[in-house]
Design an enzyme around this catalytic site. Structure first.
Site: not given
Length: 308
Positions: A107, A134, A137, A225, A266, A294
Site C-alpha cells: 500500500r 484501489h 476495494q 469517497d 470505502c 474486503r
C-alpha cells in the site's frame, strides 16, 4: 507467477472467479469466531509481507486476518521500518523480500513503486492501494452489490465527488463486469481520460453529468469517497470542500435514485461532508457489509495469486 496489480490488467474471467471464491469462503465460515481458521488452509506454510507506506485500518486488518484464517503468517512492515526507495532501491528491496516471503502486498503512494516492486519480485505482488488505483476495494464493492441485488452487469453506478483512485478502479470494473458508470463532480476533478476510455472501449456507457440530481436519476448504486485524500496537501482542504459541497450525498439526492438503490463508501467517511449520517446509517447504506467484504475478497485474491 500471478500479480494482482489492477482490475483492468486482470482478465474478466479471473475477476469473476475471485468474486465467486470470496462468496464461497464467506459462506463456509458460517458466522464462526473471527479468529478461528477456515476448514481449508490454503496458505498453510506461507509467509505474506504486508507493506504500508500509507496509514491503514481496513487494508491492514483485513489482509492480516485473512492470511491467518487461511493458515498463513504475516509480516507487517511500515515505510519507516524499511529502506524502500530511500537507502535501497525498490528493485533491490523486491529481490530481497522475495527470498523471505511467498507473497507481497504493498500500500503505497506512487504507482511506479508498485510497478517496480512487481517487476523485480519473484513472488506475486498485490496492489493494496496507490494514489492512482484501489482494486481490492472495488472487488469487495462488486461482491457487496451482488450479495444484495444480484448481478451487477447492466446496472447504473453513479460516482459523486472526486474522480480519485477509487473512482479509477470503479471505471476499470465497469469495463470488466459490464455495468454503466456515471461520474458527477467538478470538471477539475474528473477521472483520468485513460480510464474512461478503457470502460468505453469495453462496451459500457460512461457518462459525465455535472448536475448531481440528474446523474443519480434511476441509479442502482451511488458511491462517494472523502473529499480530501490522504495524499492531498492540507492546503487543498478548503478548496476541495468549496468545489465539492454541491455533490454531497444526502437524503434529497438519494431520492432521485431507484427506491432500492444501494449506497457505498470505502471508508473512512467524514460524516456530513461527502455524505450525511442519515444516508450512512440509512436503509440504502451497505458500507459495513462493504468493509467486511474486503476480508473475503482479498482472501480470494491471495489464493488466486498463489494458485492455491
Amino acid at each position: 507467477m500471478t500479480d494482482f496489480l489492477d482490475i483492468h490488467t486482470t482478465s474478466a474471467a479471473d475477476l469473476r472467479a475471485m468474486i465467486d471464491s470470496a462468496r464461497a469462503m464467506k459462506t463456509a465460515r458460517k458466522g464462526r469466531p473471527k479468529g478461528t481458521a477456515d476448514d481449508d488452509l490454503p496458505l498453510a506454510g506461507h509467509m505474506v509481507a504486508l507493506i504500508f507506506e500509507k496509514p491503514s485500518t481496513r487494508t491492514r486488518v483485513s489482509f492480516d486476518v485473512g492470511v491467518r484464517q487461511m493458515g498463513g503468517q504475516t509480516m507487517v512492515l511500515s515505510g519507516k521500518e524499511m529502506q524502500l526507495g530511500h537507502g535501497e532501491t525498490i528493485a533491490d528491496t523486491a529481490r530481497v523480500l522475495s527470498r523471505y516471503v511467498d507473497l507481497i502486498m504493498i500500500r503505497t503512494f506512487e504507482e511506479q513503486t508498485l510497478l517496480e516492486m512487481a517487476e523485480h519480485a519473484t513472488v506475486p505482488v498485490i496492489n493494496g492501494l496507490t494514489n492512482r488505483t484501489h482494486p481490492c476495494q472495488i472487488m469487495a464493492d462488486v461482491m457487496t452489490y451482488e450479495e444484495h441485488r444480484g448481478a451487477i452487469k447492466g446496472k447504473k453506478v453513479v460516482w459523486c465527488g472526486d474522480g480519485n483512485n477509487v473512482a479509477a478502479s470503479f471505471l476499470h470494473a465497469a469495463g470488466q463486469f459490464g455495468f454503466d458508470f456515471t461520474f458527477t463532480g467538478p470538471q477539475t476533478l474528473d477521472p483520468e481520460a485513460e480510464w474512461i476510455g478503457f470502460a468505453r472501449e469495453n462496451g459500457v456507457r460512461v457518462t459525465v453529468e455535472r448536475d448531481p440530481a440528474k446523474a443519480v436519476l434511476d441509479a442502482d448504486l451511488v458511491v462517494t469517497d472523502t473529499w480530501v485524500s490522504m495524499h492531498d496537501p492540507e492546503s487543498a482542504k478548503e478548496r476541495r470542500h468549496n468545489q465539492l459541497r454541491g455533490y454531497q450525498v444526502n437524503e434529497a439526492l438519494m431520492a432521485h435514485a431507484k427506491p432500492d438503490a444501494l449506497f457505498m463508501h470505502c471508508l473512512p467517511a467524514h460524516r456530513n461532508d461527502e455524505v450525511t449520517s442519515a444516508v450512512m446509517d440509512g436503509p440504502h447504506s451497505v458500507v459495513f457489509d462493504e468493509a467486511e467484504n474486503r476480508l473475503h475478497a482479498q482472501k480470494a485474491i491471495m489464493r488466486w495469486c498463489l494458485g492455491v
